[in-house]
Design an enzyme around this catalytic site. Structure first.
Site, PDB file in Angstrom:
ATOM      1  N   ASP A  19       0.821  -1.223   0.000  1.00 53.45           N
ATOM      2  CA  ASP A  19       0.000   0.000   0.000  1.00 53.45           C
ATOM      3  C   ASP A  19       0.848   1.264   0.000  1.00 53.45           C
ATOM      4  O   ASP A  19       0.641   2.167  -0.808  1.00 53.45           O
ATOM      5  CB  ASP A  19      -0.907   0.055   1.238  1.00 53.45           C
ATOM      6  CG  ASP A  19      -1.909  -1.084   1.266  1.00 53.45           C
ATOM      7  OD1 ASP A  19      -1.714  -2.068   0.527  1.00 53.45           O
ATOM      8  OD2 ASP A  19      -2.875  -0.986   2.043  1.00 53.45           O
ATOM      9  N   ARG A  99      -0.403   5.010  17.573  1.00 53.06           N
ATOM     10  CA  ARG A  99      -0.681   6.022  16.535  1.00 53.06           C
ATOM     11  C   ARG A  99      -0.290   7.443  16.928  1.00 53.06           C
ATOM     12  O   ARG A  99       0.328   8.146  16.125  1.00 53.06           O
ATOM     13  CB  ARG A  99      -2.147   5.966  16.090  1.00 53.06           C
ATOM     14  CG  ARG A  99      -2.589   4.631  15.478  1.00 53.06           C
ATOM     15  CD  ARG A  99      -1.573   4.038  14.582  1.00 53.06           C
ATOM     16  NE  ARG A  99      -2.077   2.891  13.819  1.00 53.06           N
ATOM     17  CZ  ARG A  99      -1.289   2.061  13.149  1.00 53.06           C
ATOM     18  NH1 ARG A  99       0.021   2.230  13.157  1.00 53.06           N
ATOM     19  NH2 ARG A  99      -1.794   1.059  12.471  1.00 53.06           N
ATOM     20  N   ASP A 128      -7.676   4.353  12.537  1.00 48.00           N
ATOM     21  CA  ASP A 128      -6.311   4.881  12.477  1.00 48.00           C
ATOM     22  C   ASP A 128      -6.232   6.219  11.753  1.00 48.00           C
ATOM     23  O   ASP A 128      -5.465   7.096  12.147  1.00 48.00           O
ATOM     24  CB  ASP A 128      -5.377   3.851  11.838  1.00 48.00           C
ATOM     25  CG  ASP A 128      -5.092   2.694  12.793  1.00 48.00           C
ATOM     26  OD1 ASP A 128      -5.144   2.913  14.016  1.00 48.00           O
ATOM     27  OD2 ASP A 128      -4.826   1.581  12.316  1.00 48.00           O
ATOM     28  N   SER A 180      -5.722  -8.380   7.748  1.00 46.03           N
ATOM     29  CA  SER A 180      -4.883  -7.210   7.949  1.00 46.03           C
ATOM     30  C   SER A 180      -4.243  -7.302   9.331  1.00 46.03           C
ATOM     31  O   SER A 180      -4.922  -7.571  10.324  1.00 46.03           O
ATOM     32  CB  SER A 180      -5.753  -5.956   7.818  1.00 46.03           C
ATOM     33  OG  SER A 180      -5.208  -4.902   8.557  1.00 46.03           O
TER      34      SER A 180
HETATM   35  N1  ARG Z   1      -9.171  -2.462  15.736  1.00 42.93           N
HETATM   36  C1  ARG Z   1      -7.921  -2.045  16.275  1.00 42.93           C
HETATM   37  C2  ARG Z   1      -7.969  -0.582  16.585  1.00 42.93           C
HETATM   38  O1  ARG Z   1      -8.764   0.130  16.040  1.00 42.93           O
HETATM   39  C3  ARG Z   1      -6.759  -2.394  15.374  1.00 42.93           C
HETATM   40  C4  ARG Z   1      -6.697  -1.638  14.063  1.00 42.93           C
HETATM   41  C5  ARG Z   1      -5.508  -1.913  13.171  1.00 42.93           C
HETATM   42  N2  ARG Z   1      -5.336  -3.312  12.956  1.00 42.93           N
HETATM   43  C6  ARG Z   1      -5.167  -3.916  11.788  1.00 42.93           C
HETATM   44  N3  ARG Z   1      -5.083  -5.215  11.805  1.00 42.93           N
HETATM   45  N4  ARG Z   1      -5.120  -3.287  10.673  1.00 42.93           N
HETATM   46  O2  ARG Z   1      -7.203  -0.092  17.385  1.00 42.93           O
END
Ligand code: ARG
Length: 400
Positions: A19, A99, A128, A180
């Site tokens: 990506d 993050r 995110d 993911s």
């Molecule tokens: N659901 C989790 C959160 O919002 C993880 C998000 C990212 N995880 C991922 N496998 N892309 O904090």
């Protein structure tokens, strides 16, 4: 799109994966800008060697890799632990905690390298994007923010692979992962793909940090975790840095199958999402920390703090790490940690982490007061006082 030509140089959060490789190239094409690739090491264990070369081969003018592992655990994971932050009673927030740190550091690098914009590869449906961008707004409001997944017409992984082939972008793994994954020193999270059916159990070979509980050793492991003012500082008497401590605990607890969670959670953007997490060390730390609080914290202070914990978790989850309300909540929960110093013994066995002992120089626990044996302290606690105490409590409960 108007404003694109105003952007001269973009700092892109770059992993070297499919990506962000596409994004790097797309930014140069669509914005006619320069790109500085930025990678944060938060313990994701992806190949960082060769990353700068790969970024340059895809068109970046520079690639900055920064090691944030100690800062991540010390300034994000441990504060959440001190505040007992658990989202919807279950999720220990491993991704959500990383993050704001990545965004803060990325904004710094953007400034240092003369960028006028930042870009990230988070999709348009998740949490995110909100977390990154709220942090950018709080810390670097002068930087433009570019979120390609909300702008371009690529819709899928197949589109991205086709884009790479068309433009000769070097990407290695084209084998589709069935979900993911987001990994750091705190956890691994899995979502999407086959996990989108909330009834479908995860495949055993998906897990990275933990053995299945039933495959754990037949002999339990016992550990003593030392805390100072709410922060974990040692394992079995050995002082360790925050990142070293969590790394070690992940290994031991993961061996025993501790810390797996499978849940459906509410995303801030309004969707329900199924997530599977492995947080072995974090799970042990939360249990041990609460056990130490149980002897060092005043009852009513603890109950006040416990009312704030769900709010603290929600602020972390929703991306408000850098906000006035977060400063307020953090100050309050940390004010309760001054005496949370001591040791906790935990037994790990086939998926469980059970506290078997706790002690502290600041313990409020008084065995003389509570004993069933004949205590010597009638001056402070006279059981005869309980008669009146209960009598008054019960007055209004009498049926007329
Ligand atoms: N659901 C989790 C959160 O919002 C993880 C998000 C990212 N995880 C991922 N496998 N892309 O904090």
């Amino acid at each position: 799109m108007s404003g694109r030509s105003a952007v001269k140089r973009v700092c892109l959060a770059y992993s070297g994966g499919l990506d962000t490789s596409v994004i790097l190239h797309w930014l140069i094409q669509q914005y006619g800008c320069e790109v500085v690739a930025y990678t944060a090491d938060v313990g994701q264990q992806e190949e960082l060697a060769g990353l700068p070369e790969k970024a340059r081969a895809t068109g970046a003018i520079d690639c900055v890799v920064r090691d944030l592992r100690e800062e991540f655990v010390r300034d994000f994971v441990f504060p959440a632990l001190r505040g007992a932050a658990v989202y919807e009673g279950t999720y220990l927030l491993g991704t959500a905690l990383s993050r704001p740190l990545i965004a803060k550091d990325q904004a710094e690098v953007a400034r240092e390298t003369g960028c006028d914009a930042v870009a990230h590869g988070a999709t348009g449906k998740g949490n995110d994007q909100v977390r990154f961008e709220l942090a950018f707004r709080a810390l670097a409001p002068e930087l433009a923010v570019i979120a390609p997944w909300r702008e371009w017409d690529l819709r899928s992984r197949t589109d991205c692979i086709a884009y790479c082939e068309k433009h000769g972008i070097p990407v290695t793994a084209t084998l589709k992962k069935p979900y993911s994954i987001d990994r750091n020193l705190m956890h691994v999270s899995f979502e999407g793909g086959v996990l989108e059916d909330p009834w479908r159990a995860p495949d055993e070979d998906m897990f990275i940090l933990s053995r299945s509980p039933e495959a754990g050793p037949d002999r339990p492991a016992e550990l003593v975790i030392g805390f100072a003012r709410g922060n974990p500082v040692s394992i079995d008497g050995e002082g360790l840095s925050p990142a070293a401590l969590l790394t070690k605990l992940n290994r031991i607890a993961g061996e025993h199958g501790v810390g797996r969670v499978d849940m459906v959670e509410n995303r801030f953007v309004g969707l329900k999402s199924r997530g599977v997490y492995e947080t072995p060390g974090g799970t042990v730390l939360h249990a041990a920390h609460r056990a130490l609080e149980s002897i060092t914290m005043d009852r009513d202070v603890m109950h006040e703090r416990d009312r704030l914990s769900p709010r603290f978790a929600e602020l972390i989850y929703n991306g408000f790490w850098f906000s006035p309300e977060m400063d307020f909540v953090r100050a309050a929960v940390d004010a309760a940690q001054a005496n949370v110093t001591g040791e906790v013994r935990v037994k790990l066995y086939k998926g469980s982490a059970v506290v078997t002992g706790r002690r502290s120089p600041h313990s409020l626990y008084d065995s003389d007061l509570v004993t069933f044996e004949d205590g010597a302290s009638e001056a402070t606690y006279d059981p005869r006082d309980a008669t009146g105490f209960i009598h008054l409590q019960g007055l209004r409960l009498r049926k007329p």
